[in-house]
Design a protein around this motif. Structure first.
Motif: not given
Lengths: 228, 489
Positions: B388-410
């Motif tokens: 998940l972290q590799a796929a979703l954490d686009t801003d690289g802060d080590g965690r996944v925000s709701a926005d990051e999740y919503a844009t990369a659901v598939p």
């Protein structure tokens, strides 16, 4: 509920004013029907075809219906009227309105006075298609499908056959209204526009109906009730 | 409900049905005392940081309550094997929790002093609860109870050395910790001011949000005030907690009233029944759920009436044009909803390892896993987290925000998630038969098979199970048996 638009045009008012004036008629007719012993009353508020109207008018209707439902909910509960909503499947119906419909249906579910069915986003053909789908899903063998069984798969299967349909403002069409249930219905077409239609008009329609000779395709029976 | 014991500590075993601890089990005062103890625990900087990072009690308080209750029960079980097994489970659970707080200080849930403090707050709250309700414990009873709690700590730690041996020294120890170590931690503030104001409805009352909110608006602040007033004075001063006029009277009145239930016939109030009933989800096939249905129908009608009578805000005039929020389709939830209800288990607005660890913890608890299955499950979740972290954490802060999740659901249904489903299947399939039978299914979901499931001969095959899990986790389908498991409060 035909004639709201024409009623408004005759008075040089916007069409929305006609819809607003319809509220008084709705309450009047519900009261008259209850008082004269009608057990099943259905109102055709919004058809699946009405979505074709201008967006602003549809949006206005949605807000108006929501206001009317909320305003009269305690009255309907107190009068022992069981309310339910036929149709209400389109995702374009605002969520709040659908919630209010659900709430009113839940609230009055145990009432036994009169059943008021509000056809909203209703289409008779759609109901029949839904029933067919439901039959197929239940894997009913083709030979076992009877009219009785088919009717059990329609929405609100406890709804009896419609006895009388009143269509106001002189329109003489079925317009996709409860197609299955109106098979043997009597039709009355008063000239009054819906906002002008009142309890006495409703009683006049009932009177016309009682003088009709209902034969259901057969020959007239020897004694035709108290009105023969 | 007796609080006095006959016989000496040597004559009766420290654990089992005769223990002091068990005497408080069904006492309603214990609920107030538990809240108080939790605040005192959370005020400890180490425990507070661990709670803030790892605990699900804000988003899933009822599930947490049930798990804690069952765990305490097992720790005081008459059978030493049960106690030992539970102690091992708790140790494994705590060993997985470590990190650092917002100020960068390290915490570790295995810290000896911190764990001693947890036991100390439980003991002190039990004593205080009796004092506040006007039935102080006798010296003998108090000593016996202290011995029980030290034995509890010894069962966890191997020895009880972190707590003073003598009860007189205990009070000095307690006052010292309150005075020197406790802080106004985030976790304590959350419990006092946020938890009760936002307490989600338990599964049983989930269909009645209006009624729940109305009751909560009344009870929430009350519970907060009662708890604040019962905390030790030095801590109230240090944490800057308000001294409201009448709060002390209110608090003592609450304890006193709750104490009166001791005059009720035995068995009328049974904490286990209450907690189990609250955790029932409406569509469970438990017979008690059916008996509740009639009551629920009435409450539902009440809630419907309240909603209909509530004046509309602003847009009551149909001529005005309000903004209509986009409606979501039936049976699917929006990405945000799924994120909030299922993924973000700790309720901090971010998806992080503790969120997934909480899921693994809940599943392991439900299935009552031992080693090495528990570690396998955690490892599978850890692999999923890396994916998940590799796929979703686009801003690289080590965690996944709701926005990051919503844009990369598939990209959510990667191989690691499938692996989680497979490990979960193996863990659920206790007898290793390759299918999940009705009993195994009930252990995981606490309900029977639903008829719409792809079942053959009353069992549940691997592929159907994996498919179901994936459609819940990635397809965001609602109304699956996973909802009560991971989404319910």
């Amino acid at each position: 509920m035909d004639g709201n638009g024409r009623w408004a045009q005759l008075r040089s008012l916007p069409r929305t004013a006609g819809h607003r004036a319809a509220e008084a008629t709705v309450i009047d007719v519900i009261e008259a029907a209850r008082a004269s012993g009608v057990e099943w009353l259905s109102l055709y508020a919004f058809s699946t075809e009405n979505w074709n109207r201008p967006g602003s008018e549809v949006a206005y209707l949605m807000r108006l219906v929501r206001r009317v439902v909320r305003k009269h909910a305690p009255l309907l509960l107190a009068r022992g009227i069981r309310c339910r909503f036929l149709g209400v499947a389109d995702p374009r119906i605002p969520r709040e309105l659908a919630q209010d419909f659900d709430d009113l249906a839940t609230l009055t579910a145990d009432n036994r006075g009169m059943t008021l069915t509000l056809a909203f986003d209703h289409g008779g053909r759609r109901d029949i298609v839904e029933a067919a789908r439901s039959l197929i899903r239940s894997k009913t063998p083709a030979d076992e499908v009877t009219e009785r069984l088919f009717a059990d798969h329609l929405p609100f299967p406890d709804t009896p056959d419609v006895d009388l349909v009143i269509r106001t403002s002189g329109e003489q069409r079925i317009s996709n209204f409860m197609l299955w249930q109106v098979a043997y219905a009597e039709w009355v077409f008063p000239e009054a526009l819906w906002p002008d239609f009142r309890a006495p008009d409703f009683l006049a329609c009932l009177h016309t109906y009682r003088r009709r000779d209902r034969r259901f395709g057969g020959v007239p029976p020897q004694t035709n009730g108290a009105l023969s | 409900m007796t609080t006095g014991t006959t016989g000496t500590a040597d004559a009766t075993p420290l654990f089992g049905p005769e223990s002091q601890f068990r005497a408080f089990f069904d006492d309603p005062r214990w609920a107030l005392a538990m809240i108080r103890a939790t605040v005192l625990e959370a005020a400890h900087p180490q425990i507070g940081a661990a709670l803030a990072d790892n605990s699900t009690f804000v988003t899933h308080p009822w599930r947490r309550l049930r798990n804690t209750f069952l765990s305490m029960r097992r720790m005081f079980d008459a059978d030493p094997a049960v106690r030992e097994r539970e102690a091992c489970r708790l140790n494994r659970l705590h060993a997985r929790m470590s990190g650092s707080d917002s100020r960068g200080r390290a915490y570790d849930a295995m810290d000896r002093a911190a764990r001693a403090w947890v036991v100390a707050t439980l003991f002190e709250s039990a004593v205080t609860m009796c004092r506040l309700s006007g039935q102080p414990l006798g010296q003998d009873t108090m000593e016996r109870m202290y011995a029980e709690y030290r034995a509890f700590l010894a069962a966890l730690e191997g020895d009880a050395g972190a707590l003073p041996e003598d009860i007189n020294d205990f009070w000095r120890y307690f006052d010292r910790v309150v005075g020197d170590e406790l802080e106004n931690t985030e976790a304590a503030r959350v419990i006092l001011y946020r938890l009760f104001d936002h307490l989600p409805a338990p599964a049983l009352l989930d269909g009645m949000p209006t009624l729940w909110a109305a009751g909560r608006a009344l009870i929430g602040p009350l519970l907060g005030a009662i708890t604040v007033a019962s905390l030790p004075e030095p801590y109230r001063r240090k944490a800057g907690l308000p001294e409201m006029p009448g709060a002390a009277t209110l608090m003592q009145g609450a304890y006193l009233t709750a104490g009166f239930t001791r005059f009720l016939p035995e068995g009328w109030i049974n904490a286990e029944t209450i907690i189990e009933t609250l955790s029932l989800s409406p569509d469970s096939d438990d017979p008690r759920a059916r008996t509740m249905t009639a009551l629920r129908a009435r409450m539902k009608r009440g809630a419907a009436l309240i909603r209909l009578l509530t004046p509309l805000s602003g847009d009551s005039d149909p001529d005005s044009v309000p903004a209509t929020p986009p409606s979501t389709g039936e049976g699917r939830r929006s990405a945000e909803e799924f994120f909030r209800q299922v993924l973000d288990q700790t309720g901090d607005g971010h998806l992080d390892w503790p969120d997934l660890a909480a899921m693994a913890r809940e599943l392991a608890t439900r299935l009552d896993l031992d080693e090495p299955e528990e570690t396998r499950l955690y490892d599978a979740f850890a692999a999923w987290w890396r994916e998940l972290q590799a796929a979703l954490d686009t801003d690289g802060d080590g965690r996944v925000s709701a926005d990051e999740y919503a844009t990369a659901v598939p990209s959510l249904a990667g191989p690691a998630l499938i692996r989680v489903a497979e490990v979960l299947f193996d863990a659920t399939d206790k007898d290793g038969s390759g299918t999940i039978d009705a009993d195994e299914y009930r252990t995981l979901f606490r309900t029977a098979f639903h008829r719409d499931l792809a079942t053959t001969n009353d069992t549940f095959g691997r592929s159907a199970f994996v498919g179901d899990f994936l459609s819940f986790m990635s397809g965001r389908r609602t109304n699956t048996p996973y909802d009560p498991l991971l989404a319910d409060a």
